[in-house]
Design a protein around this motif. Structure first.
Motif, PDB file in Angstrom:
ATOM      1  N   MET A  28       0.829  -1.208   0.000  1.00  0.00           N
ATOM      2  CA  MET A  28       0.000   0.000   0.000  1.00  0.00           C
ATOM      3  C   MET A  28       0.864   1.260   0.000  1.00  0.00           C
ATOM      4  O   MET A  28       0.550   2.249  -0.676  1.00  0.00           O
ATOM      5  N   ALA A  29       1.956   1.231   0.770  1.00  0.00           N
ATOM      6  CA  ALA A  29       2.856   2.388   0.803  1.00  0.00           C
ATOM      7  C   ALA A  29       3.453   2.644  -0.577  1.00  0.00           C
ATOM      8  O   ALA A  29       3.570   3.797  -1.010  1.00  0.00           O
ATOM      9  N   PHE A  30       3.837   1.553  -1.255  1.00  0.00           N
ATOM     10  CA  PHE A  30       4.392   1.709  -2.612  1.00  0.00           C
ATOM     11  C   PHE A  30       3.339   2.310  -3.542  1.00  0.00           C
ATOM     12  O   PHE A  30       3.644   3.197  -4.349  1.00  0.00           O
ATOM     13  N   ALA A  31       2.106   1.853  -3.443  1.00  0.00           N
ATOM     14  CA  ALA A  31       1.043   2.386  -4.301  1.00  0.00           C
ATOM     15  C   ALA A  31       0.752   3.854  -3.972  1.00  0.00           C
ATOM     16  O   ALA A  31       0.597   4.691  -4.866  1.00  0.00           O
ATOM     17  N   TRP A  45      -4.000  10.494  -7.952  1.00  0.00           N
ATOM     18  CA  TRP A  45      -2.860   9.978  -8.698  1.00  0.00           C
ATOM     19  C   TRP A  45      -2.016  11.123  -9.246  1.00  0.00           C
ATOM     20  O   TRP A  45      -2.519  12.024  -9.908  1.00  0.00           O
ATOM     21  N   VAL A  46      -0.704  11.093  -8.958  1.00  0.00           N
ATOM     22  CA  VAL A  46       0.211  12.118  -9.473  1.00  0.00           C
ATOM     23  C   VAL A  46       1.385  11.493 -10.221  1.00  0.00           C
ATOM     24  O   VAL A  46       2.298  12.197 -10.655  1.00  0.00           O
ATOM     25  N   GLY A  47       1.388  10.186 -10.343  1.00  0.00           N
ATOM     26  CA  GLY A  47       2.456   9.517 -11.075  1.00  0.00           C
ATOM     27  C   GLY A  47       3.809   9.640 -10.391  1.00  0.00           C
ATOM     28  O   GLY A  47       3.930   9.421  -9.183  1.00  0.00           O
ATOM     29  N   TRP A  48       4.805  10.028 -11.166  1.00  0.00           N
ATOM     30  CA  TRP A  48       6.184  10.108 -10.654  1.00  0.00           C
ATOM     31  C   TRP A  48       6.508  11.466 -10.039  1.00  0.00           C
ATOM     32  O   TRP A  48       7.672  11.743  -9.751  1.00  0.00           O
ATOM     33  N   ASP A  49       5.501  12.310  -9.826  1.00  0.00           N
ATOM     34  CA  ASP A  49       5.769  13.667  -9.336  1.00  0.00           C
ATOM     35  C   ASP A  49       6.456  13.663  -7.974  1.00  0.00           C
ATOM     36  O   ASP A  49       7.350  14.486  -7.720  1.00  0.00           O
ATOM     37  N   ASN A  50       6.037  12.756  -7.075  1.00  0.00           N
ATOM     38  CA  ASN A  50       6.649  12.713  -5.746  1.00  0.00           C
ATOM     39  C   ASN A  50       8.139  12.390  -5.836  1.00  0.00           C
ATOM     40  O   ASN A  50       8.965  13.000  -5.149  1.00  0.00           O
ATOM     41  N   TYR A  51       8.491  11.442  -6.682  1.00  0.00           N
ATOM     42  CA  TYR A  51       9.894  11.058  -6.831  1.00  0.00           C
ATOM     43  C   TYR A  51      10.695  12.161  -7.528  1.00  0.00           C
ATOM     44  O   TYR A  51      11.861  12.405  -7.187  1.00  0.00           O
ATOM     45  N   ALA A  52      10.071  12.825  -8.508  1.00  0.00           N
ATOM     46  CA  ALA A  52      10.750  13.930  -9.179  1.00  0.00           C
ATOM     47  C   ALA A  52      11.014  15.068  -8.201  1.00  0.00           C
ATOM     48  O   ALA A  52      12.097  15.674  -8.193  1.00  0.00           O
ATOM     49  N   THR A  53      10.040  15.347  -7.349  1.00  0.00           N
ATOM     50  CA  THR A  53      10.217  16.401  -6.339  1.00  0.00           C
ATOM     51  C   THR A  53      11.323  16.038  -5.364  1.00  0.00           C
ATOM     52  O   THR A  53      12.130  16.889  -4.969  1.00  0.00           O
ATOM     53  N   LEU A  54      11.373  14.767  -4.980  1.00  0.00           N
ATOM     54  CA  LEU A  54      12.397  14.315  -4.035  1.00  0.00           C
ATOM     55  C   LEU A  54      13.800  14.620  -4.534  1.00  0.00           C
ATOM     56  O   LEU A  54      14.624  15.187  -3.811  1.00  0.00           O
ATOM     57  N   PHE A  55      14.086  14.232  -5.762  1.00  0.00           N
ATOM     58  CA  PHE A  55      15.456  14.284  -6.262  1.00  0.00           C
ATOM     59  C   PHE A  55      15.799  15.563  -7.016  1.00  0.00           C
ATOM     60  O   PHE A  55      16.972  15.808  -7.308  1.00  0.00           O
ATOM     61  N   ILE A  56      14.790  16.385  -7.331  1.00  0.00           N
ATOM     62  CA  ILE A  56      15.056  17.602  -8.107  1.00  0.00           C
ATOM     63  C   ILE A  56      14.783  18.869  -7.303  1.00  0.00           C
ATOM     64  O   ILE A  56      15.581  19.811  -7.332  1.00  0.00           O
ATOM     65  N   LYS A  57      13.687  18.890  -6.550  1.00  0.00           N
ATOM     66  CA  LYS A  57      13.270  20.122  -5.876  1.00  0.00           C
ATOM     67  C   LYS A  57      13.508  20.128  -4.368  1.00  0.00           C
ATOM     68  O   LYS A  57      13.598  21.198  -3.777  1.00  0.00           O
ATOM     69  N   GLY A 261       1.401  10.656   0.844  1.00  0.00           N
ATOM     70  CA  GLY A 261       1.883  10.207  -0.446  1.00  0.00           C
ATOM     71  C   GLY A 261       3.371  10.492  -0.609  1.00  0.00           C
ATOM     72  O   GLY A 261       4.145   9.626  -1.036  1.00  0.00           O
ATOM     73  N   TYR A 262       3.767  11.706  -0.237  1.00  0.00           N
ATOM     74  CA  TYR A 262       5.179  12.087  -0.318  1.00  0.00           C
ATOM     75  C   TYR A 262       6.005  11.275   0.672  1.00  0.00           C
ATOM     76  O   TYR A 262       7.117  10.835   0.360  1.00  0.00           O
ATOM     77  N   ALA A 263       5.465  11.068   1.883  1.00  0.00           N
ATOM     78  CA  ALA A 263       6.170  10.268   2.881  1.00  0.00           C
ATOM     79  C   ALA A 263       6.364   8.830   2.406  1.00  0.00           C
ATOM     80  O   ALA A 263       7.409   8.212   2.650  1.00  0.00           O
ATOM     81  N   CYS A 264       5.370   8.283   1.718  1.00  0.00           N
ATOM     82  CA  CYS A 264       5.495   6.922   1.184  1.00  0.00           C
ATOM     83  C   CYS A 264       6.569   6.845   0.105  1.00  0.00           C
ATOM     84  O   CYS A 264       7.264   5.830  -0.017  1.00  0.00           O
ATOM     85  N   ALA A 265       6.727   7.915  -0.666  1.00  0.00           N
ATOM     86  CA  ALA A 265       7.795   7.951  -1.669  1.00  0.00           C
ATOM     87  C   ALA A 265       9.162   7.930  -0.981  1.00  0.00           C
ATOM     88  O   ALA A 265      10.088   7.229  -1.415  1.00  0.00           O
ATOM     89  N   ILE A 266       9.298   8.686   0.110  1.00  0.00           N
ATOM     90  CA  ILE A 266      10.550   8.678   0.876  1.00  0.00           C
ATOM     91  C   ILE A 266      10.810   7.282   1.434  1.00  0.00           C
ATOM     92  O   ILE A 266      11.934   6.765   1.361  1.00  0.00           O
TER      93      ILE A 266
END
Length: 290
Positions: A28-31, A45-57, A261-266
């Motif tokens: 569930m965390a991955f989803a 649903w935001v797709g890869w936005d959380n991961y893009a924010t993590l590593f870029i912004k 959602g952002y925390a799950c990406a982390i």
């Protein structure tokens, strides 16, 4: 499966609980890592936005990533090697002395917030033990703010974590050494093992592969998941994020901001890092004794 149905029936309760409380939350965390989710609203649903924010912004995450990797590269191997060497040396003592020494080394890891005594030692006034010693012997003229100066914070947290690291892995190594078949040592002597170092490499370490793997998993997990020590020693957030780690960043977004959602990406990034490190360590441990 029909022949082993009794065994499957006995294992079913454990697997059911494991799936509900461990495997399913991980999935569930991955989803959720691909969604915007603030607990109050339906995930979007935001797709890869959380991961893009993590590593870029997210500059703070990049600082936390650097600190976590540095922490894992320093404290992980050092604590792992220290656990094994101390267990190896303590194993040579008599049973009564071995029990006392084992308790002394293991006690910090089971003593709750005992690491807070380090705050007294590194206190920023002249009454702190470190400052008092350095001032008395003329190394410094005025107290150093050890727990507020970004130059020292991460190193101090590493030292405290190393002090706390003789935990479960340490006991596993002692148990493995105690359960070794001594006839293997005798056979090794006949086959040409000439000293204790050869005995360690060709007999002791290969025999202890299960304990070594278990200890590696525990040490890797603790070195990547450090948070409580840093938070209690230098505060949250630490000055200039000098002791910020991925887990403290995860706590910030998950427990304070409720951006799940952002925390799950982390958490997913941290999980992948731990998994990759564990796979690498498994490959290295397979070569022990070759």
């Amino acid at each position: 499966m029909k022949m082993m149905r009794q065994g499957y029936a006995l294992m079913a309760p454990f697997f059911l609980l494991f799936f509900i409380f461990t495997a399913f939350p991980v999935l569930m965390a991955f989803a959720l890592s691909f969604t915007y989710y603030n607990v109050l609203e339906t995930p979007k649903w935001v797709g890869w936005d959380n991961y893009a924010t993590l590593f870029i912004k997210d500059d703070v995450f990049l600082i936390a990533l650097k600190n976590t990797l540095l922490f894992a590269l320093v404290t992980g191997p050092l604590s792992y090697i220290a656990c094994f060497l101390l267990a190896w040396l303590i194993n040579e003592l008599s049973p009564k002395i071995r029990a006392v020494v084992t308790l002394l080394f293991y006690a910090p890891s089971i003593s709750g917030n005992v690491y807070l005594i380090w705050q007294v030692g590194f206190s920023g006034d002249s009454f702190g033990y470190v400052n008092a010693f350095l001032i008395k012997w003329g190394f410094i003229l005025e107290p150093i703010q050890w727990l507020q100066d970004p130059k020292y914070m991460l190193a101090i947290v590493m030292v405290v974590q190393l002090w706390l690291s003789l935990g479960t892995a340490f006991l596993a190594f002692i148990a493995g050494l105690q359960s070794m078949d001594q006839t293997l040592v005798e056979a090794g002597a006949i086959d040409g093992v000439q000293n204790r170092w050869q005995e360690l490499w060709f007999i002791t370490l290969p025999t202890m592969r299960p304990q070594l793997m278990f200890g590696a998993v525990m040490q890797i997990t603790s070195s990547f998941a450090v948070a409580d020590v840093a938070t209690n020693m230098v505060g949250f957030p630490s000055p200039q994020y000098a002791a910020h780690t991925i887990v403290t960043h995860l706590n910030d977004y998950g427990s304070i901001r409720f951006e799940m959602g952002y925390a799950c990406a982390i958490a997913t990034v941290l999980f992948i890092m731990m998994l990759g490190t564990n796979i690498l360590v498994q490959k290295l441990l397979r070569k022990v004794g070759d």
